[in-house]
Write an enzyme that holds these catalytic residues in place. Sequence first.
Site, short mmCIF file in Angstrom:
data_model
loop_
_atom_site.label_atom_id
_atom_site.label_comp_id
_atom_site.label_asym_id
_atom_site.label_seq_id
_atom_site.Cartn_x
_atom_site.Cartn_y
_atom_site.Cartn_z
N THR A 35 -41.39 4.59 89.07
CA THR A 35 -41.52 3.69 90.28
C THR A 35 -40.13 2.95 90.99
O THR A 35 -39.68 2.85 92.09
CB THR A 35 -42.46 2.78 90.64
OG1 THR A 35 -43.80 3.33 90.20
CG2 THR A 35 -42.55 1.79 91.69
N SER A 82 -43.85 7.81 84.21
CA SER A 82 -43.64 7.59 82.57
C SER A 82 -44.97 8.18 82.03
O SER A 82 -44.95 8.19 80.75
CB SER A 82 -43.58 6.37 82.34
OG SER A 82 -44.52 5.31 82.94
N THR A 115 -43.43 2.04 84.77
CA THR A 115 -44.05 0.85 84.12
C THR A 115 -45.43 1.24 83.35
O THR A 115 -46.01 0.76 82.62
CB THR A 115 -44.60 0.00 85.19
OG1 THR A 115 -45.69 0.51 86.21
CG2 THR A 115 -43.70 -0.74 85.89
N ASP A 116 -45.91 2.34 83.71
CA ASP A 116 -47.28 2.82 83.24
C ASP A 116 -47.20 2.98 81.82
O ASP A 116 -48.28 2.83 80.83
CB ASP A 116 -47.70 4.08 83.70
CG ASP A 116 -48.36 3.89 85.16
OD1 ASP A 116 -48.32 2.80 85.66
OD2 ASP A 116 -48.51 4.81 86.04
#
Length: 347
Positions: A35, A82, A115-116
């Site tokens: 992101t 990710s 971030t995932d």
Amino acid sequence: MRIRGFLLGLLIMISPWATAAQALPHIVILATGGTIAGSAADNTQTTGYQAGAIGVDALVKAVPAINQVAHIEAEQFSNIGSENMTSDRILALAKRVNELLNRADVDGVVITHGTDTLDETPYFLNLTVKSHKPIVFTAAMRPATAISADGSMNLLQAVTVAADPQSQNRGVMVVLNDRIGAARFITKTNTTTLDTFKAPEEGYLGSIVGGRVYFHNRIDKIHTTASVFDLRKIKALPPVVIIYGYQDDPEYMYDAAIAHHAKGIVYAGTGAGSMSVRSQAGIEKAIRAGIVVVRASRTGSGIVPPVANESGLVANSLNPAKARILLMTALTQTHDPKVIQEYFNRY
Ligand code: SIN
């Protein structure tokens, strides 16, 4: 003209982002996507955007102040969400970071990432990269095109941490939202909020305030230079799957793992790793088939205690995703359950 030059010099000297303008550290930014490199059609859009759309040069260009903190070298490693990181990619990333940090002219590396799965990749590098130089991951919760996007400040803060001599030998760090987390402990705790990265039991390593780095904790777990894992010997990571525990959880998930030749299973157990009769039967069957099984917890924090007379291993305080990273890495080295349990206790 002279006065202007003098004032500019003075400004650089007193700026909190300028450590020593004369001898700036050399930091490499490796961009992988996420992101932080996301783009949306509308500047109010914070969901449903495309992650991994903007290149590393544009990310760096958006933060001119970064050039007062460090000499930046930028490299596009990948540009993906990710969730599409794979074992092969994190292995290649760790090897690239190792290569970069072996260069005498490189003082630290910053990796931008989605971030995932930001609790997974940094922990793999924490286990495998051999350097005392700072390795800092950063990311964003809002796409670069959003009003009040968090990526630029996170990138500036990550470079500030990587450029700070205090950041040496602290293990891999994750910087977001003014905080420095340890890759061993930090995890995403909320689907959308900016303060999502937390370590509920262990807290943060430090924070960044007014452009300065404040550390208040040091990690006690083994990492980087002290780790036994050696990237030169790892050609591929073995398949390890996670099986989630819940009411009515079926035994056939274990049959599937056996049939697909998994080398390890992390059981994301209920509570402190308790097992239903079906999970217990499946786990025993998997162990008989030569699969290494590690019990973790689905609760989000706390230790999974070992149970006397039980052959399955326990994940200590690693969440299931991190436990999978350690089990894959451990299996490149040994299949001895006692040694693997020791890794879980100490890494
Ligand atoms: C991703 O993990 O790549 C998408 C989500 C994010 O970066 O916040």
